[in-house]
Scaffold this active site. Structure first.
Site, PDB file in Angstrom:
ATOM      1  N   GLU A  53       0.820  -1.215   0.000  1.00 47.51           N
ATOM      2  CA  GLU A  53       0.000   0.000   0.000  1.00 47.51           C
ATOM      3  C   GLU A  53       0.848   1.257   0.000  1.00 47.51           C
ATOM      4  O   GLU A  53       0.556   2.212  -0.719  1.00 47.51           O
ATOM      5  CB  GLU A  53      -0.943   0.014   1.208  1.00 47.51           C
ATOM      6  N   ILE A  61      -0.695  -1.661   7.768  1.00 45.42           N
ATOM      7  CA  ILE A  61      -1.711  -1.400   8.792  1.00 45.42           C
ATOM      8  C   ILE A  61      -3.013  -1.106   8.063  1.00 45.42           C
ATOM      9  O   ILE A  61      -3.174  -0.043   7.471  1.00 45.42           O
ATOM     10  CB  ILE A  61      -1.353  -0.214   9.712  1.00 45.42           C
ATOM     11  N   ASP A  62      -3.930  -2.047   8.099  1.00 42.08           N
ATOM     12  CA  ASP A  62      -5.253  -1.783   7.547  1.00 42.08           C
ATOM     13  C   ASP A  62      -6.133  -1.282   8.684  1.00 42.08           C
ATOM     14  O   ASP A  62      -6.235  -1.923   9.733  1.00 42.08           O
ATOM     15  CB  ASP A  62      -5.863  -3.046   6.941  1.00 42.08           C
ATOM     16  N   ASP A  74      -6.419  -4.499   0.269  1.00 42.15           N
ATOM     17  CA  ASP A  74      -7.511  -4.499   1.243  1.00 42.15           C
ATOM     18  C   ASP A  74      -8.269  -5.818   1.276  1.00 42.15           C
ATOM     19  O   ASP A  74      -8.965  -6.106   2.253  1.00 42.15           O
ATOM     20  CB  ASP A  74      -8.514  -3.383   0.923  1.00 42.15           C
ATOM     21  N   ASP A 134      -0.635  -5.032   3.178  1.00 39.10           N
ATOM     22  CA  ASP A 134      -1.183  -3.830   3.798  1.00 39.10           C
ATOM     23  C   ASP A 134      -0.593  -3.779   5.208  1.00 39.10           C
ATOM     24  O   ASP A 134      -0.983  -4.545   6.082  1.00 39.10           O
ATOM     25  CB  ASP A 134      -2.706  -3.899   3.860  1.00 39.10           C
ATOM     26  N   THR A 187      -5.791   2.290   9.465  1.00 44.89           N
ATOM     27  CA  THR A 187      -4.845   3.236  10.074  1.00 44.89           C
ATOM     28  C   THR A 187      -5.568   4.289  10.906  1.00 44.89           C
ATOM     29  O   THR A 187      -5.073   4.700  11.963  1.00 44.89           O
ATOM     30  CB  THR A 187      -3.980   3.914   8.995  1.00 44.89           C
TER      31      THR A 187
END
Length: 266
Positions: free
Chosen positions: A69, A90-91, A216, A88, A93
């Site tokens: 990402e 930190i999905d 995602d 990802d 954030t």
């Protein structure tokens, strides 16, 4: 299968370390910045975790490809049959910035453009979700399955993630209104990866989002399908990680009913 298990185990190690970095984060020194709009956050931890994961992967598998990402830029499409890691860091954030525990590290692997490994670590929940194509889905090492008894929207919990683009407000309102009064309950989690893990675990029955990127939903696709569920686009077409559209559900019947109810939106 042995090689996929090897890939999965390494992804688990990396996701575990990424989760530890999240837990150790200093809330006063997150280095918060915005990307595309005022609610699209990135922190120094997003960048540090992605760098750690990709540096480790490149050292172990130098001939593999990588999509992340925070570093993808225009290179955000799965266009090679080569093994490709999709990360990802930190999905969720925004959740992370606010100290809200529904956020995670997500790592997936595609081979021949098919998602074959999915790992999602939600460190604040102390949950590590893992799946390998043909090998089932697990949470903290225990098998998980989608909800097995819900066949009607009226009995379903729906995880409906909103898009913050005001240009989509009318179609988004239609979908929300169509489902809110029909289903048992609606929740807005703030992390697509956590949502999809919850569908795989049987916590909720339907997940909807129409503005996602490949990172995602890559790991979540493996988690849900290996847990016995279904993943497709919003309009019922086959899953496409580049479509932006994702509907995950416990079974085909819920997919059909949800598509029917929301067909005039998104």
């Amino acid at each position: 299968m042995d090689r996929l298990e090897e890939f999965k185990q390494f992804a688990i190690e990396l996701a575990q370390k990424g989760g530890e970095m999240m837990l150790e984060a200093n809330s006063k020194q997150l280095g918060v910045d915005t990307k595309q709009h005022r609610t699209d956050f990135v922190t120094i931890y997003d960048r540090a975790i992605e760098k750690y994961i990709f540096d480790s992967l490149k050292e172990r598998y130098p001939n593999h490809r990588f999509i992340g990402e925070e570093s993808a830029g225009a290179n955000n499409r799965l266009e090679s049959n080569d093994p490709t890691w999709i990360v990802d860091p930190i999905d969720g954030t925004s959740n992370f910035v606010h100290g809200y525990p529904l956020c995670c590290v997500s790592i997936a692997l595609a081979i021949d453009r098919q998602m074959v490994v999915g790992v999602t670590n939600a460190p604040f929940l102390k949950k590590m979700y893992t799946a390998v194509k043909g090998g089932g889905s697990y949470c903290n090492g225990e098998p998980i399955y989608v909800s097995r008894n819900v066949r009607r929207i009226e009995d379903a919990m729906i995880l409906l993630e909103a898009n913050y683009d005001p240009r989509d407000s009318d179609s988004r309102r239609h979908v929300f209104d169509s489902l809110l009064w029909k289903c048992q309950s609606v929740r807005h989690i703030g992390s697509a990866c956590v949502c999809m893990a919850m569908i795989a675990e049987g916590v909720a029955e339907i997940f909807l989002h129409h503005n996602l990127c490949i990172w995602d939903m890559a790991a979540g696709y493996v988690l849900i399908t290996e847990a016995g569920g279904q993943v497709c686009q919003y309009n019922g077409k086959p899953f496409d990680p580049h479509s932006g559209s994702c509907m995950g559900a416990a079974n085909d019947e819920l997919i059909r009913l949800t598509e029917e109810v929301t067909k005039n939106g998104y």
